[in-house]
Motif scaffolding. Sequence first.
Motif, PDB file in Angstrom:
ATOM      1  N   ALA B 163       0.913  -1.122   0.216  1.00  0.00           N
ATOM      2  CA  ALA B 163       0.101  -0.086  -0.097  1.00  0.00           C
ATOM      3  C   ALA B 163       0.944   1.175   0.067  1.00  0.00           C
ATOM      4  O   ALA B 163       2.114   1.286   0.382  1.00  0.00           O
ATOM      5  N   THR B 164       0.435   2.116  -0.551  1.00  0.00           N
ATOM      6  CA  THR B 164       0.794   3.736  -0.586  1.00  0.00           C
ATOM      7  C   THR B 164      -0.016   4.500   0.109  1.00  0.00           C
ATOM      8  O   THR B 164      -1.062   4.783  -0.364  1.00  0.00           O
ATOM      9  N   HIS B 165       0.791   4.960   1.037  1.00  0.00           N
ATOM     10  CA  HIS B 165      -0.047   5.906   1.790  1.00  0.00           C
ATOM     11  C   HIS B 165       0.255   7.468   1.659  1.00  0.00           C
ATOM     12  O   HIS B 165       1.591   7.570   1.070  1.00  0.00           O
ATOM     13  N   PHE B 166      -0.440   8.267   1.779  1.00  0.00           N
ATOM     14  CA  PHE B 166      -0.279   9.655   1.746  1.00  0.00           C
ATOM     15  C   PHE B 166      -0.840  10.574   2.539  1.00  0.00           C
ATOM     16  O   PHE B 166      -1.677  10.634   3.206  1.00  0.00           O
ATOM     17  N   THR B 167      -0.039  11.743   3.092  1.00  0.00           N
ATOM     18  CA  THR B 167      -0.542  12.694   3.718  1.00  0.00           C
ATOM     19  C   THR B 167      -0.573  14.042   3.013  1.00  0.00           C
ATOM     20  O   THR B 167       0.252  14.461   2.036  1.00  0.00           O
ATOM     21  N   ALA B 168      -1.441  14.895   3.582  1.00  0.00           N
ATOM     22  CA  ALA B 168      -1.431  16.242   2.845  1.00  0.00           C
ATOM     23  C   ALA B 168      -1.356  17.419   3.962  1.00  0.00           C
ATOM     24  O   ALA B 168      -2.020  17.205   4.867  1.00  0.00           O
ATOM     25  N   GLN B 169      -0.575  18.114   3.772  1.00  0.00           N
ATOM     26  CA  GLN B 169      -0.145  19.241   4.810  1.00  0.00           C
ATOM     27  C   GLN B 169      -0.064  20.550   4.140  1.00  0.00           C
ATOM     28  O   GLN B 169       0.651  20.696   3.365  1.00  0.00           O
TER      29      GLN B 169
END
Lengths: 199, 493
Positions: B163-169
């Motif tokens: 799985a590739t997770h991501f975050t947005a900041q």
Amino acid sequence: MIPRHFLIAIGVMLLSVLILGFYAGRMRGRATVPPSVAQDARPVAPPASGPSERVTLYVAYDDPGVLRAQGADIPLPSARQQRAEELLRVLLSTYLSKDSAHPLAPGSDVRSVYLVDPGLAVIDLNAAFANGHRSGVLEEELTVTSLIQTLTANIPGILRVKILVDGHERETLAGHADLSDFYDAIAVGQLAGQLQAGQ
Amino acid sequence: MAFSAEPHVPREWIIQARARLLSLFAPVLATLILVLTLPAGSADEKQIAVYGPNITYSLPVVDRENREYIGLLEVLEPLGTVTSRSDGLHWKLRYNDVDAEFVNLSPRAKIRGHDFDLGANFLLEQGRGLVPVASLNYILPRILGSAVAFNPASRRLFVGNIATHFTAQLSRTTPPRLVMTFTAPVNPTIGTEPGRLRMTFNREPLVPPGSATLTFNDPLIPSATYSELNGVSEISINGTVPLMASFSNDRRTITIAPTPQQVAAPPTPPAPAAVPPASTPSTPPAAVNPSITVIPPSRIYAVIDASHGGDDHGVTFNDKLAEKDVTLAIAHRIRQELEARNIPAQVIRDFDGNLSFDQRAILTNTAHPAIYIAVHAASSGKGVRLYTALLPAGGENNGPFIAWDTAQAGSLANSQAAAQAIGFELSKHQIQSRTLSAPLRPLNNVTAAAIAVEVAPPGTDVMDLTLPAYQQNVASAVATAIANNRDKLGAPR
């Protein structure tokens, strides 16, 4: 005109319904609710037999957030693995008592302790222990340190400790204390020293 | 005697030979033209995206008996050695050393010697075995012997723990920048249209964030949404001005910002393209912004982590107060106090969303700060407890590679010094404190100095945790200690 045999059949069916309803009501009244497992705080395993031995339990106290070494005389089996399990069960029983200074969830128990050479101990705790544990860095840290330090202080040769819950790896105990890694016995010993000193 | 250099060939022969050659190649040319002019795959064509270890592929879905079916052999072929053979109504399949048997028009199957219900009939069509798509979640783990996660709604199938997770900041600079960090390199198709920038991930095993909609409370970049459909995932960033995307950090970071002409005075114009565009956009070419730039590493000095968030409430103090809300409030105050002392700081969980421990560590390590501060809150005890990492057993470094679990080892002395300094400053602010080590992730995964600040109420009432004056006092002490120890902590790396 309604046929006579039809009226008789309807009557018999109504009578059957009334009788069955009465019977069901009586059966329901006799049924008793089994006691909830979650409310049973007693250890699941039978008490150990064997000569009493002097051990040191590292017991957590929420106020003021310290760990205290306490001597105890308890009967321990001769086999190393069973000794480890019994030791931790005795420790947990202190937390399950009414006046515990670091209460754990009712039903908390040790499922097994596996000792794997060289120097690895795997503590498998039940779901009630983890799911009902209070959340907080210090609360969780006290529990984990208490378990590991009690084990390593009384069972020689343990270098690393892994904690499982219901046989499975878990990320944290209750949102804070890490359960995904192996604990280093020496590092936990140093932490126990900090917690004993009340630093 | 003179000889001609070339033999004499009658003109009719040449014409006939050319005609024969043309007649031979004509069908080939026609086929080639047909193949090239046909669309590679209609957007409406149903397909399943399969994400396996080191491989991603898509397979067509067919409708039979009002259900969706897929060829089982095609699913398994890229994943291992697989053979099949038909024997009357029976279709036998062997994947590596696992045997499975299916019967035409029967929902029963036998895998590894165990009977299994497919939920709908198995279909055998000209030697091709079709299984109901809905059964993949159950039959594939038994055949592959590994974890499988299939989302029937989005038709995405994950084989193994991939799985590739991501975050947005959102960085509230001028202009604002939305920094999206991925746990693996990504190569989305980027398209723009009025009011939004769309990133379509055809090959990445991207998994959704905690919430499908991320709101940033910014007038230029107000929100982003995640969606997945028909084997494709998409992140759509809503903007009130035209937006552009830039890649950096080996394609693990995508920065979304207003296009330069939308900004009155851009602080730094984007650098010329350093890497080729991610891919040929499928959206109208005129609408695509091909600008790809490498963003220089930021000079964030302190990363502040508001622990918990989203579904993870942390400690539930009462019906109205959860740890995640207290940590966010204190994190903001620490950032303000640091910035008031000219120390650039960033809060990495600036919204009520889920962030894993790994994501928090990745965000921190890629920001290269001098110090990481995780904020926690507690109801027990009084004052503030300061924690540094209790490093786990193992974690051997190999050459230039640092073990993830003990990445903190090189900075532990700095972390302990920072904790001591903050403790000293807290005492000057009349706040009781205690310094301990703790098995608290992600402290052990951070390469910079890393501490956790657990704030307990000043008295016995847990609601005192929300007192602005108390939070400000704690934040001020933390910021003052960091400001006073900048020399010891060093510069951002």
